[in-house]
Design a protein around this motif. Structure first.
Motif, PDB file in Angstrom:
ATOM      1  N   SER A 182      74.629  65.153  74.177  1.00  0.00           N
ATOM      2  CA  SER A 182      73.402  65.100  74.975  1.00  0.00           C
ATOM      3  C   SER A 182      72.407  64.137  74.339  1.00  0.00           C
ATOM      4  O   SER A 182      72.531  63.764  73.178  1.00  0.00           O
ATOM      5  N   ASN A 183      71.415  63.745  75.120  1.00  0.00           N
ATOM      6  CA  ASN A 183      70.379  62.841  74.632  1.00  0.00           C
ATOM      7  C   ASN A 183      69.022  63.486  74.874  1.00  0.00           C
ATOM      8  O   ASN A 183      68.347  63.204  75.861  1.00  0.00           O
ATOM      9  N   ILE A 184      68.626  64.385  73.977  1.00  0.00           N
ATOM     10  CA  ILE A 184      67.342  65.081  74.079  1.00  0.00           C
ATOM     11  C   ILE A 184      66.391  64.440  73.077  1.00  0.00           C
ATOM     12  O   ILE A 184      66.510  64.642  71.865  1.00  0.00           O
ATOM     13  N   ASP A 185      65.487  63.633  73.575  1.00  0.00           N
ATOM     14  CA  ASP A 185      64.574  62.850  72.729  1.00  0.00           C
ATOM     15  C   ASP A 185      63.242  63.586  72.617  1.00  0.00           C
ATOM     16  O   ASP A 185      62.387  63.500  73.513  1.00  0.00           O
ATOM     17  N   ARG A 186      63.057  64.303  71.521  1.00  0.00           N
ATOM     18  CA  ARG A 186      61.861  65.118  71.323  1.00  0.00           C
ATOM     19  C   ARG A 186      61.437  65.042  69.870  1.00  0.00           C
ATOM     20  O   ARG A 186      62.269  65.120  68.967  1.00  0.00           O
ATOM     21  N   SER A 187      60.137  64.879  69.617  1.00  0.00           N
ATOM     22  CA  SER A 187      59.658  64.781  68.238  1.00  0.00           C
ATOM     23  C   SER A 187      59.905  66.087  67.499  1.00  0.00           C
ATOM     24  O   SER A 187      59.956  67.169  68.104  1.00  0.00           O
ATOM     25  N   VAL A 188      60.065  65.973  66.188  1.00  0.00           N
ATOM     26  CA  VAL A 188      60.314  67.160  65.366  1.00  0.00           C
ATOM     27  C   VAL A 188      59.166  68.155  65.494  1.00  0.00           C
ATOM     28  O   VAL A 188      59.379  69.363  65.624  1.00  0.00           O
ATOM     29  N   LYS A 189      57.936  67.623  65.492  1.00  0.00           N
ATOM     30  CA  LYS A 189      56.762  68.496  65.581  1.00  0.00           C
ATOM     31  C   LYS A 189      56.769  69.307  66.868  1.00  0.00           C
ATOM     32  O   LYS A 189      56.608  70.535  66.851  1.00  0.00           O
ATOM     33  N   ARG A 190      56.980  68.636  67.994  1.00  0.00           N
ATOM     34  CA  ARG A 190      56.970  69.346  69.275  1.00  0.00           C
ATOM     35  C   ARG A 190      58.174  70.264  69.412  1.00  0.00           C
ATOM     36  O   ARG A 190      58.094  71.310  70.066  1.00  0.00           O
ATOM     37  N   HIS A 191      59.289  69.873  68.795  1.00  0.00           N
ATOM     38  CA  HIS A 191      60.461  70.749  68.838  1.00  0.00           C
ATOM     39  C   HIS A 191      60.186  72.060  68.095  1.00  0.00           C
ATOM     40  O   HIS A 191      60.500  73.143  68.594  1.00  0.00           O
ATOM     41  N   ILE A 192      59.575  71.956  66.922  1.00  0.00           N
ATOM     42  CA  ILE A 192      59.280  73.153  66.123  1.00  0.00           C
ATOM     43  C   ILE A 192      58.275  74.047  66.852  1.00  0.00           C
ATOM     44  O   ILE A 192      58.459  75.267  66.938  1.00  0.00           O
ATOM     45  N   ILE A 193      57.214  73.431  67.368  1.00  0.00           N
ATOM     46  CA  ILE A 193      56.221  74.203  68.123  1.00  0.00           C
ATOM     47  C   ILE A 193      56.873  74.844  69.344  1.00  0.00           C
ATOM     48  O   ILE A 193      56.655  76.021  69.648  1.00  0.00           O
ATOM     49  N   GLY A 194      57.706  74.060  70.032  1.00  0.00           N
ATOM     50  CA  GLY A 194      58.384  74.570  71.215  1.00  0.00           C
ATOM     51  C   GLY A 194      59.299  75.733  70.909  1.00  0.00           C
ATOM     52  O   GLY A 194      59.340  76.721  71.652  1.00  0.00           O
ATOM     53  N   ARG A 195      60.041  75.642  69.811  1.00  0.00           N
ATOM     54  CA  ARG A 195      60.963  76.726  69.452  1.00  0.00           C
ATOM     55  C   ARG A 195      60.194  77.990  69.060  1.00  0.00           C
ATOM     56  O   ARG A 195      60.628  79.110  69.359  1.00  0.00           O
ATOM     57  N   PHE A 196      59.049  77.825  68.397  1.00  0.00           N
ATOM     58  CA  PHE A 196      58.240  78.987  68.025  1.00  0.00           C
ATOM     59  C   PHE A 196      57.792  79.742  69.275  1.00  0.00           C
ATOM     60  O   PHE A 196      57.966  80.963  69.375  1.00  0.00           O
TER      61      PHE A 196
END
Length: 244
Positions: free
Chosen positions: A131-145
């Motif tokens: 897959s090609n999921i282009d997401r910044s690390v910061k937003r990924h961490i916030i999103g997962r929380f």
């Protein structure tokens, strides 16, 4: 005759960035789709730009204007109600105006819904091989929380309730979208809670599929402010109290 599908595109101040060429190209290649733009009380020229675009092909494009800004949830709800009332679509759904989820990805979700026994298919930004999921690390961490917090709050094991790509069988939305949502950004959560109250928790497992996207790109200029992010836990508590 191909099945007809309606897509709601909520828009707020999108005049300078909405990629109308991509919508036009998709519609040209997929004449079974109708796209309903919902102008959510924009203060720029979104209504003028999108209205002129829709007039070129009123069969596949329409514009619904909201006089004042009501938030993404209410814009989506108004669009779904408008499409549902036309009684001509086999499936209806919604997608973000910035096309972070490409239209072709929505088509994959829709084809899965049309082929299977599900009543709704939700996109998920789950990174996987291929897959090609282009997401910044910061937003990924916030999103997962927040995704973990939301999943625990609604007691349903969804990986990504906030992905802005979802499609439904119209009748499945009966009793779900008639009343306004309580929150501006967590309306997806409210949809799931209303579905769970309507059909029961176990039925949600068999009727709703969460499907990983093959492509998703993080776009700049998010409409979610820092204040909105801070409010998410508060809104979750309000939702739990209201729907208890």
């Amino acid at each position: 005759m191909p099945a007809k599908t309606g897509i709601v595109i909520p828009c707020y101040n999108e005049a300078q960035r909405i990629d109308l060429a991509s919508f036009e190209a998709f519609a040209s290649a997929n004449n079974e789709y109708h796209i309903c733009f919902v102008n959510d009380g924009s203060t720029d020229k979104t209504a003028v730009v999108v209205s002129a675009f829709c007039q070129k092909n009123p069969t596949q494009f329409s514009l619904l204007n909201l006089d004042v800004n009501k938030g993404k949830g209410e814009a989506v709800r108004a669009g779904l109600l408008a499409l549902k009332s036309r009684d001509e679509f086999e499936t209806i759904g919604f997608l973000d105006a910035d096309l972070a989820t490409p239209l072709e990805e929505f088509k994959k979700l829709n084809n899965t819904l049309l082929r299977g026994s599900y009543q709704a298919v939700f996109g998920s930004r789950m990174k996987k091989m291929g897959s090609n999921i282009d997401r910044s690390v910061k937003r990924h961490i916030i999103g997962r929380f927040f995704a973990t917090l939301i999943s625990a709050s609604i007691n349903l094991p969804f990986y990504d309730t906030q992905c802005g790509a979802k499609v439904f069988k119209p009748d499945f939305l009966n009793g779900i979208i008639e009343k306004p949502f309580m929150t501006k950004w967590l309306f997806d959560v409210e949809i799931l809670i209303r579905l769970k109250q309507k059909v029961g928790k176990e039925a949600v497992y068999s009727l709703v599929l969460e499907m990983p996207l093959d492509a998703w790109t993080e776009m700049g200029d998010s409409k979610i402010s820092k204040a909105d992010i801070i409010r998410i836990p508060i809104d979750l508590l309000k939702i739990r109290k209201h729907y208890k």
